[in-house]
Design a protein around this motif. Sequence first.
Motif, PDB file in Angstrom:
ATOM      1  N   GLU A 185      -6.512   9.010   1.199  1.00  0.00           N
ATOM      2  CA  GLU A 185      -7.560   8.463   0.332  1.00  0.00           C
ATOM      3  C   GLU A 185      -6.954   7.777  -0.893  1.00  0.00           C
ATOM      4  O   GLU A 185      -7.406   6.699  -1.317  1.00  0.00           O
ATOM      5  CB  GLU A 185      -8.513   9.576  -0.108  1.00  0.00           C
ATOM      6  CG  GLU A 185      -9.684   9.056  -0.960  1.00  0.00           C
ATOM      7  CD  GLU A 185     -10.577  10.166  -1.472  1.00  0.00           C
ATOM      8  OE1 GLU A 185     -11.365   9.894  -2.403  1.00  0.00           O
ATOM      9  OE2 GLU A 185     -10.489  11.300  -0.960  1.00  0.00           O
ATOM     10  N   PHE A 186      -5.924   8.398  -1.463  1.00  0.00           N
ATOM     11  CA  PHE A 186      -5.242   7.794  -2.607  1.00  0.00           C
ATOM     12  C   PHE A 186      -4.652   6.431  -2.235  1.00  0.00           C
ATOM     13  O   PHE A 186      -4.832   5.437  -2.947  1.00  0.00           O
ATOM     14  CB  PHE A 186      -4.145   8.726  -3.105  1.00  0.00           C
ATOM     15  CG  PHE A 186      -3.112   8.068  -3.968  1.00  0.00           C
ATOM     16  CD1 PHE A 186      -3.399   7.719  -5.288  1.00  0.00           C
ATOM     17  CD2 PHE A 186      -1.852   7.774  -3.478  1.00  0.00           C
ATOM     18  CE1 PHE A 186      -2.453   7.087  -6.088  1.00  0.00           C
ATOM     19  CE2 PHE A 186      -0.901   7.156  -4.259  1.00  0.00           C
ATOM     20  CZ  PHE A 186      -1.204   6.808  -5.568  1.00  0.00           C
ATOM     21  N   LEU A 187      -3.957   6.360  -1.101  1.00  0.00           N
ATOM     22  CA  LEU A 187      -3.332   5.103  -0.703  1.00  0.00           C
ATOM     23  C   LEU A 187      -4.382   4.030  -0.431  1.00  0.00           C
ATOM     24  O   LEU A 187      -4.190   2.862  -0.777  1.00  0.00           O
ATOM     25  CB  LEU A 187      -2.452   5.324   0.530  1.00  0.00           C
ATOM     26  CG  LEU A 187      -1.188   6.161   0.276  1.00  0.00           C
ATOM     27  CD1 LEU A 187      -0.504   6.509   1.578  1.00  0.00           C
ATOM     28  CD2 LEU A 187      -0.236   5.416  -0.656  1.00  0.00           C
ATOM     29  N   ASP A 188      -5.506   4.418   0.173  1.00  0.00           N
ATOM     30  CA  ASP A 188      -6.596   3.450   0.371  1.00  0.00           C
ATOM     31  C   ASP A 188      -7.117   2.934  -0.965  1.00  0.00           C
ATOM     32  O   ASP A 188      -7.416   1.745  -1.119  1.00  0.00           O
ATOM     33  CB  ASP A 188      -7.734   4.094   1.154  1.00  0.00           C
ATOM     34  CG  ASP A 188      -7.409   4.275   2.631  1.00  0.00           C
ATOM     35  OD1 ASP A 188      -6.450   3.627   3.112  1.00  0.00           O
ATOM     36  OD2 ASP A 188      -8.103   5.062   3.310  1.00  0.00           O
ATOM     37  N   ALA A 189      -7.224   3.838  -1.945  1.00  0.00           N
ATOM     38  CA  ALA A 189      -7.742   3.430  -3.259  1.00  0.00           C
ATOM     39  C   ALA A 189      -6.815   2.443  -3.941  1.00  0.00           C
ATOM     40  O   ALA A 189      -7.276   1.555  -4.675  1.00  0.00           O
ATOM     41  CB  ALA A 189      -7.959   4.662  -4.139  1.00  0.00           C
ATOM     42  N   THR A 190      -5.496   2.582  -3.724  1.00  0.00           N
ATOM     43  CA  THR A 190      -4.572   1.653  -4.388  1.00  0.00           C
ATOM     44  C   THR A 190      -4.812   0.214  -3.958  1.00  0.00           C
ATOM     45  O   THR A 190      -4.467  -0.720  -4.691  1.00  0.00           O
ATOM     46  CB  THR A 190      -3.099   2.016  -4.106  1.00  0.00           C
ATOM     47  OG1 THR A 190      -2.782   1.818  -2.715  1.00  0.00           O
ATOM     48  CG2 THR A 190      -2.790   3.446  -4.516  1.00  0.00           C
ATOM     49  N   ARG A 191      -5.404   0.006  -2.789  1.00  0.00           N
ATOM     50  CA  ARG A 191      -5.680  -1.345  -2.309  1.00  0.00           C
ATOM     51  C   ARG A 191      -6.886  -1.956  -3.005  1.00  0.00           C
ATOM     52  O   ARG A 191      -7.102  -3.176  -2.925  1.00  0.00           O
ATOM     53  CB  ARG A 191      -5.899  -1.330  -0.791  1.00  0.00           C
ATOM     54  CG  ARG A 191      -4.725  -0.762  -0.020  1.00  0.00           C
ATOM     55  CD  ARG A 191      -5.019  -0.632   1.479  1.00  0.00           C
ATOM     56  NE  ARG A 191      -3.963   0.120   2.145  1.00  0.00           N
ATOM     57  CZ  ARG A 191      -2.821  -0.391   2.554  1.00  0.00           C
ATOM     58  NH1 ARG A 191      -2.583  -1.680   2.383  1.00  0.00           N
ATOM     59  NH2 ARG A 191      -1.909   0.356   3.138  1.00  0.00           N
ATOM     60  N   LYS A 192      -7.679  -1.127  -3.681  1.00  0.00           N
ATOM     61  CA  LYS A 192      -8.894  -1.602  -4.351  1.00  0.00           C
ATOM     62  C   LYS A 192      -8.683  -1.882  -5.831  1.00  0.00           C
ATOM     63  O   LYS A 192      -9.607  -2.340  -6.508  1.00  0.00           O
ATOM     64  CB  LYS A 192     -10.014  -0.570  -4.168  1.00  0.00           C
ATOM     65  CG  LYS A 192     -10.356  -0.305  -2.719  1.00  0.00           C
ATOM     66  CD  LYS A 192     -11.315   0.866  -2.572  1.00  0.00           C
ATOM     67  CE  LYS A 192     -11.543   1.208  -1.105  1.00  0.00           C
ATOM     68  NZ  LYS A 192     -12.385   2.427  -0.928  1.00  0.00           N
ATOM     69  N   VAL A 249       7.742  -5.271 -12.466  1.00  0.00           N
ATOM     70  CA  VAL A 249       6.998  -4.017 -12.362  1.00  0.00           C
ATOM     71  C   VAL A 249       5.653  -4.281 -11.693  1.00  0.00           C
ATOM     72  O   VAL A 249       4.893  -5.157 -12.128  1.00  0.00           O
ATOM     73  CB  VAL A 249       6.792  -3.376 -13.751  1.00  0.00           C
ATOM     74  CG1 VAL A 249       6.166  -1.997 -13.610  1.00  0.00           C
ATOM     75  CG2 VAL A 249       8.122  -3.280 -14.498  1.00  0.00           C
ATOM     76  N   LEU A 250       5.355  -3.504 -10.653  1.00  0.00           N
ATOM     77  CA  LEU A 250       4.109  -3.609  -9.888  1.00  0.00           C
ATOM     78  C   LEU A 250       3.380  -2.273  -9.970  1.00  0.00           C
ATOM     79  O   LEU A 250       3.507  -1.429  -9.085  1.00  0.00           O
ATOM     80  CB  LEU A 250       4.407  -3.950  -8.420  1.00  0.00           C
ATOM     81  CG  LEU A 250       5.335  -5.137  -8.136  1.00  0.00           C
ATOM     82  CD1 LEU A 250       5.603  -5.252  -6.633  1.00  0.00           C
ATOM     83  CD2 LEU A 250       4.729  -6.429  -8.667  1.00  0.00           C
ATOM     84  N   PRO A 251       2.619  -2.005 -11.019  1.00  0.00           N
ATOM     85  CA  PRO A 251       2.002  -0.675 -11.187  1.00  0.00           C
ATOM     86  C   PRO A 251       0.766  -0.501 -10.304  1.00  0.00           C
ATOM     87  O   PRO A 251      -0.033  -1.417 -10.125  1.00  0.00           O
ATOM     88  CB  PRO A 251       1.632  -0.661 -12.669  1.00  0.00           C
ATOM     89  CG  PRO A 251       1.414  -2.103 -13.014  1.00  0.00           C
ATOM     90  CD  PRO A 251       2.356  -2.891 -12.165  1.00  0.00           C
ATOM     91  N   PHE A 252       0.607   0.715  -9.783  1.00  0.00           N
ATOM     92  CA  PHE A 252      -0.505   1.043  -8.893  1.00  0.00           C
ATOM     93  C   PHE A 252      -1.404   2.146  -9.446  1.00  0.00           C
ATOM     94  O   PHE A 252      -2.601   2.156  -9.193  1.00  0.00           O
ATOM     95  CB  PHE A 252       0.016   1.532  -7.540  1.00  0.00           C
ATOM     96  CG  PHE A 252       0.717   0.520  -6.705  1.00  0.00           C
ATOM     97  CD1 PHE A 252       0.062  -0.132  -5.675  1.00  0.00           C
ATOM     98  CD2 PHE A 252       2.060   0.237  -6.916  1.00  0.00           C
ATOM     99  CE1 PHE A 252       0.723  -1.053  -4.872  1.00  0.00           C
ATOM    100  CE2 PHE A 252       2.731  -0.678  -6.113  1.00  0.00           C
ATOM    101  CZ  PHE A 252       2.059  -1.332  -5.094  1.00  0.00           C
TER     102      PHE A 252
END
Length: 445
Positions: A80-87, A367-370
């Motif tokens: 769920e966390f990884l899916d949220a990073t795409r949003k 830097v690519l912050p998520f």
Amino acid sequence: MPRVVVVSPPFLSHARPLSVLAGALRRRGADVYFACAPAFEHLAREAGVGFEPLSVTRNANTGVAEATEQDAREAARLAEFLDATRKGAVSTLLAQARHRRADMLADPDGVLDALRSADRRLRPDWYVVDQLSYPVTLALHCLGVPYATFCPGHPSYVLSSPDAYFGVPYAWPDALRPDPGRLRELRAAARRNDEAFTALFAAFARRHAPSRPAPGRAFALSSPHAVVYAYPAFRWLPTPPPGPVRLFAGHMAAVPDPLDVEWDARLNMLRAGGERVVLLALGTFLSARDDVLRTVVTGLLDGMPDVSVVVAAGERAAALADLAGERTVVVPSVPQRALLEQMDAMVHHGGSNSFTECLRAGVPAVVLPFSSDQFSVARDAERAGAGVVLDPNTLSPADVPAALRTLWRTVSPRMPQLAAAVRRRGPGWAAGELLAAMGRRKSTD
């Protein structure tokens, strides 16, 4: 000789720097035990300290989050966390806010029992605890034993004021400024967590330690004696409240071992293919964002013929194997601190370890912050003149080459001065100052 127990959560990005501090305390004359989940015993051996098996949370990360054995609930929350990073940024932080109870206060009674048992057996003079190990801090508060706090990430994890909330970045980089309405939504969620955790802490303390002072605001609970920050003392950081000794170590990286023969050969190949070499690593969780890794690599290969790339791809190394070649090495993990000594730049996620290790090595960064504190770290990278920040979810293949050209034109000249400032402190300095601070505390008891 004081006896110190360093308690770590079972996450490599936390356990490694805490074990480095444990080793530095030992070299300064302390008798040290490193307390962590059994999978991390090797860190105690590397540090030359004793080991105490202690698990303080159900989830874990031994180096690559997707490869770490998790129960079904933890695996589902990771997905769920990884899916949220795409949003986007706020969606990710809101997902983390929803997970906070399970992440940070899963079994406080069990943690208290385990620490009470360890305390009776080891009889330490004091403890060091990770600021994000809230059940450990709460247990030590209830036991009434002295401890120092270690802040593993951005210093704002130790709350500086009543209007600062855990899970809300203290500052945003220019490339990721959220919509005001979404930011209000995030602050409201963080405030609810703050109130809920504070109530849980108070009830727990009344039940287990009614004679002890109330713990107060949960996310602000930290040592009244000393706080060690694995971070530089930038002048623009929020001013912390008065009280404990505050030690800004600059970094918590051990001196790296030399690269082995295999890595020397890889670097020789890459230097033959491109004049400069860039390290791409998004940390132990975010290496799962192979879409971002692929965008960065293809952009560099197509747009910068004089650049070669080392990619730490975690469990996605096989999925990116088609990118490997004379100018690209794709592997699950890398000896990051040693490699940085040989790199011309790094592309990372804004993790505080990667940021401070780059500073120590004098390596500029894209830097690519998520998630988490990465937005605050990214903003500091901008302000320090140590990096360029991009939004990982709007990234095009041309963006990183353009950012690297900016880095090498405007940022690289500043890096030797920044590196010298960060290297002046480090784990040995922090250990000496911490022992002195806790020694002064004991003399006044």
